[in-house]
Design a protein around this motif. Structure first.
Motif, PDB file in Angstrom:
ATOM      1  N   LEU A  84       0.796  -1.130   0.069  1.00  0.00           N
ATOM      2  CA  LEU A  84      -0.140  -0.044  -0.060  1.00  0.00           C
ATOM      3  C   LEU A  84       0.858   1.281  -0.128  1.00  0.00           C
ATOM      4  O   LEU A  84       2.079   1.320   0.487  1.00  0.00           O
ATOM      5  N   ALA A  85       0.258   2.328  -0.498  1.00  0.00           N
ATOM      6  CA  ALA A  85       1.051   3.702  -0.383  1.00  0.00           C
ATOM      7  C   ALA A  85      -0.106   4.803   0.103  1.00  0.00           C
ATOM      8  O   ALA A  85      -1.259   4.632  -0.459  1.00  0.00           O
ATOM      9  N   ILE A  86       0.228   5.251   1.110  1.00  0.00           N
ATOM     10  CA  ILE A  86      -0.709   6.228   1.797  1.00  0.00           C
ATOM     11  C   ILE A  86       0.083   7.657   1.924  1.00  0.00           C
ATOM     12  O   ILE A  86       0.992   7.336   2.834  1.00  0.00           O
ATOM     13  N   SER A  87      -0.082   8.751   1.325  1.00  0.00           N
ATOM     14  CA  SER A  87       0.735   9.826   1.568  1.00  0.00           C
ATOM     15  C   SER A  87      -0.159  10.990   0.935  1.00  0.00           C
ATOM     16  O   SER A  87       0.214  11.884   0.233  1.00  0.00           O
ATOM     17  N   ALA A  88      -1.290  11.318   1.561  1.00  0.00           N
ATOM     18  CA  ALA A  88      -2.306  12.465   0.811  1.00  0.00           C
ATOM     19  C   ALA A  88      -2.209  12.508  -0.637  1.00  0.00           C
ATOM     20  O   ALA A  88      -2.170  13.263  -1.138  1.00  0.00           O
ATOM     21  N   LEU A  89      -2.556  11.095  -1.184  1.00  0.00           N
ATOM     22  CA  LEU A  89      -2.539  10.975  -2.395  1.00  0.00           C
ATOM     23  C   LEU A  89      -3.753  11.486  -3.327  1.00  0.00           C
ATOM     24  O   LEU A  89      -4.880  10.732  -2.859  1.00  0.00           O
ATOM     25  N   ASP A  90      -3.892  12.290  -4.038  1.00  0.00           N
ATOM     26  CA  ASP A  90      -4.925  12.614  -5.099  1.00  0.00           C
ATOM     27  C   ASP A  90      -5.395  11.252  -5.599  1.00  0.00           C
ATOM     28  O   ASP A  90      -4.390  10.791  -6.328  1.00  0.00           O
ATOM     29  N   ILE A  91      -6.633  11.187  -5.669  1.00  0.00           N
ATOM     30  CA  ILE A  91      -6.996  10.018  -6.972  1.00  0.00           C
ATOM     31  C   ILE A  91      -6.986  10.629  -8.249  1.00  0.00           C
ATOM     32  O   ILE A  91      -8.104  11.639  -8.316  1.00  0.00           O
ATOM     33  N   THR A  92      -6.165  10.471  -9.456  1.00  0.00           N
ATOM     34  CA  THR A  92      -6.337  11.185 -10.474  1.00  0.00           C
ATOM     35  C   THR A  92      -6.249  10.157 -11.541  1.00  0.00           C
ATOM     36  O   THR A  92      -6.046   9.216 -11.344  1.00  0.00           O
ATOM     37  N   ASP A  93      -6.810  10.616 -12.851  1.00  0.00           N
ATOM     38  CA  ASP A  93      -6.852   9.619 -14.068  1.00  0.00           C
ATOM     39  C   ASP A  93      -5.615   9.240 -14.327  1.00  0.00           C
ATOM     40  O   ASP A  93      -5.457   7.877 -14.465  1.00  0.00           O
ATOM     41  N   ALA A  94      -4.448   9.844 -14.275  1.00  0.00           N
ATOM     42  CA  ALA A  94      -3.388   9.509 -14.597  1.00  0.00           C
ATOM     43  C   ALA A  94      -2.615   8.580 -13.622  1.00  0.00           C
ATOM     44  O   ALA A  94      -2.059   7.477 -14.002  1.00  0.00           O
ATOM     45  N   ARG A  95      -2.959   8.729 -12.681  1.00  0.00           N
ATOM     46  CA  ARG A  95      -2.591   7.578 -11.538  1.00  0.00           C
ATOM     47  C   ARG A  95      -3.371   6.605 -11.297  1.00  0.00           C
ATOM     48  O   ARG A  95      -2.989   5.348 -10.982  1.00  0.00           O
ATOM     49  N   LEU A  96      -4.349   6.478 -11.801  1.00  0.00           N
ATOM     50  CA  LEU A  96      -5.413   5.186 -12.035  1.00  0.00           C
ATOM     51  C   LEU A  96      -4.861   4.529 -13.056  1.00  0.00           C
ATOM     52  O   LEU A  96      -5.148   3.012 -13.187  1.00  0.00           O
ATOM     53  N   GLU A  97      -3.911   4.922 -14.018  1.00  0.00           N
ATOM     54  CA  GLU A  97      -3.313   3.946 -14.981  1.00  0.00           C
ATOM     55  C   GLU A  97      -2.350   3.323 -14.423  1.00  0.00           C
ATOM     56  O   GLU A  97      -1.820   2.167 -15.225  1.00  0.00           O
ATOM     57  N   GLN A  98      -1.514   3.517 -13.316  1.00  0.00           N
ATOM     58  CA  GLN A  98      -0.461   3.075 -12.715  1.00  0.00           C
ATOM     59  C   GLN A  98      -0.997   2.104 -11.643  1.00  0.00           C
ATOM     60  O   GLN A  98      -0.280   0.861 -11.534  1.00  0.00           O
ATOM     61  N   SER A 100      -4.069   1.117  -8.462  1.00  0.00           N
ATOM     62  CA  SER A 100      -5.693   1.151  -8.057  1.00  0.00           C
ATOM     63  C   SER A 100      -5.718   2.000  -6.793  1.00  0.00           C
ATOM     64  O   SER A 100      -4.871   2.027  -6.092  1.00  0.00           O
ATOM     65  N   PHE A 101      -6.810   2.665  -6.543  1.00  0.00           N
ATOM     66  CA  PHE A 101      -6.928   3.201  -5.416  1.00  0.00           C
ATOM     67  C   PHE A 101      -8.317   3.016  -4.845  1.00  0.00           C
ATOM     68  O   PHE A 101      -9.238   2.407  -5.259  1.00  0.00           O
ATOM     69  N   SER A 102      -8.283   2.991  -3.573  1.00  0.00           N
ATOM     70  CA  SER A 102      -9.491   2.762  -2.605  1.00  0.00           C
ATOM     71  C   SER A 102     -10.396   3.884  -2.665  1.00  0.00           C
ATOM     72  O   SER A 102     -10.023   4.785  -3.613  1.00  0.00           O
ATOM     73  N   GLN A 103     -11.760   3.544  -2.070  1.00  0.00           N
ATOM     74  CA  GLN A 103     -12.555   4.814  -1.939  1.00  0.00           C
ATOM     75  C   GLN A 103     -11.866   5.945  -1.501  1.00  0.00           C
ATOM     76  O   GLN A 103     -10.910   5.785  -0.599  1.00  0.00           O
ATOM     77  N   PRO A 104     -12.374   7.116  -1.869  1.00  0.00           N
ATOM     78  CA  PRO A 104     -11.703   8.381  -1.090  1.00  0.00           C
ATOM     79  C   PRO A 104     -12.005   8.276   0.545  1.00  0.00           C
ATOM     80  O   PRO A 104     -12.977   7.934   0.887  1.00  0.00           O
ATOM     81  N   TYR A 105     -10.870   8.613   0.980  1.00  0.00           N
ATOM     82  CA  TYR A 105     -10.864   8.678   2.477  1.00  0.00           C
ATOM     83  C   TYR A 105     -10.950  10.152   3.161  1.00  0.00           C
ATOM     84  O   TYR A 105     -11.275  10.348   4.244  1.00  0.00           O
ATOM     85  N   PHE A 106     -10.505  11.021   2.146  1.00  0.00           N
ATOM     86  CA  PHE A 106     -10.482  12.482   2.639  1.00  0.00           C
ATOM     87  C   PHE A 106     -10.818  13.473   1.404  1.00  0.00           C
ATOM     88  O   PHE A 106     -10.166  13.419   0.348  1.00  0.00           O
ATOM     89  N   GLU A 107     -11.506  14.493   1.846  1.00  0.00           N
ATOM     90  CA  GLU A 107     -11.856  15.347   0.699  1.00  0.00           C
ATOM     91  C   GLU A 107     -11.007  16.669   0.551  1.00  0.00           C
ATOM     92  O   GLU A 107     -10.666  16.843   2.095  1.00  0.00           O
TER      93      GLU A 107
END
Length: 236
Positions: A84-98, A100-107
């Motif tokens: 896992l990686a957790i580091s205030a990571l924005d869920i973006t389309d570019a990152r989703l190509e690399q 998977s992301f969990s459901q958002p945990y912080f807006e």
């Protein structure tokens, strides 16, 4: 036949125990309080860390935390070096190509920190973290602004305090945390930055772990544990 059956059951049970004992390897970049940082004992602490520990407890796995540069986090997860990686990571389309992301945990929202009296039109040099979605945004949506990449936000904020740069572009929550102990600075919202969510990165090769993390997040939000952690770290 019974001996074969008992052997099979024992083997399954042993494999299950081994799986339970294997810790989840969690990687972060620990220079972004209150999400993650090192304390005086050189331990990684913060909201993201506490949340991950609660998730690990929920899915009955131990977790181990590792620190490395921000711009290498997703590569490491995609390569299988960490779970896992957790580091205030924005869920973006570019990152989703690399990954998977969990459901958002912080807006999150994005703001500039600058000395009081400065307006956005006055900025000439703005600091962002290398590899962050903020860096990508400024380069693609604000090309008129000169952005400089820093390996950590702590270094960028130190340079802002010393007047070496005009502003730092980062999450509103992290900005408010820093402003609580620094006077003479203000924040300005970036109106073009899309309001998004932070997520936990998981390898695309491990959909079962992603499912477990998402289920555990839902449980923590429903039983009040998430809200308790949020209030502790963000004082609301």
């Amino acid at each position: 036949m019974w001996l074969k059956f008992l052997f099979f059951i024992t083997l399954l049970f042993s494999n299950w125990l081994v799986a339970e004992e294997v810790p989840l390897r969690v990687v972060t970049e620990a220079s972004y309080p209150p999400f993650e940082s090192f304390n005086e004992h050189k331990q990684i602490v913060g909201f993201d860390i506490a949340l991950t520990k609660a998730l690990c407890q929920q899915i009955k796995r131990r977790c181990e935390f590792y620190h490395q540069p921000f711009d290498s986090l997703l590569d490491s997860v995609a390569a299988g070096n960490y779970d896992l990686a957790i580091s205030a990571l924005d869920i973006t389309d570019a990152r989703l190509e690399q990954v998977s992301f969990s459901q958002p945990y912080f807006e999150n929202t994005a703001v500039y920190i600058s000395h009081a009296g400065f307006e956005l039109a006055d900025f000439s040099v703005i600091a962002v973290q290398s590899g962050s979605s903020f860096q990508h945004f400024l380069r693609s949506q604000r090309p008129e602004l000169l952005s400089i990449s820093y390996p950590s936000y702590q270094l960028a904020l130190a340079n802002l305090s010393q007047g070496k740069i005009d502003a730092v572009f980062l999450d509103a929550a992290a900005a408010q945390y820093w402003l609580a102990s620094h006077t003479g600075f203000v924040t300005q919202v970036e109106p073009k930055y899309p309001v998004g969510g932070l997520g936990i990165a998981v390898s695309k090769q491990n959909p079962s772990l992603l499912q477990q993390i998402n289920h555990a997040l839902t449980v923590l939000k429903n039983n009040g544990r998430y809200q308790s952690l949020y209030k502790h770290y963000f004082k609301q």
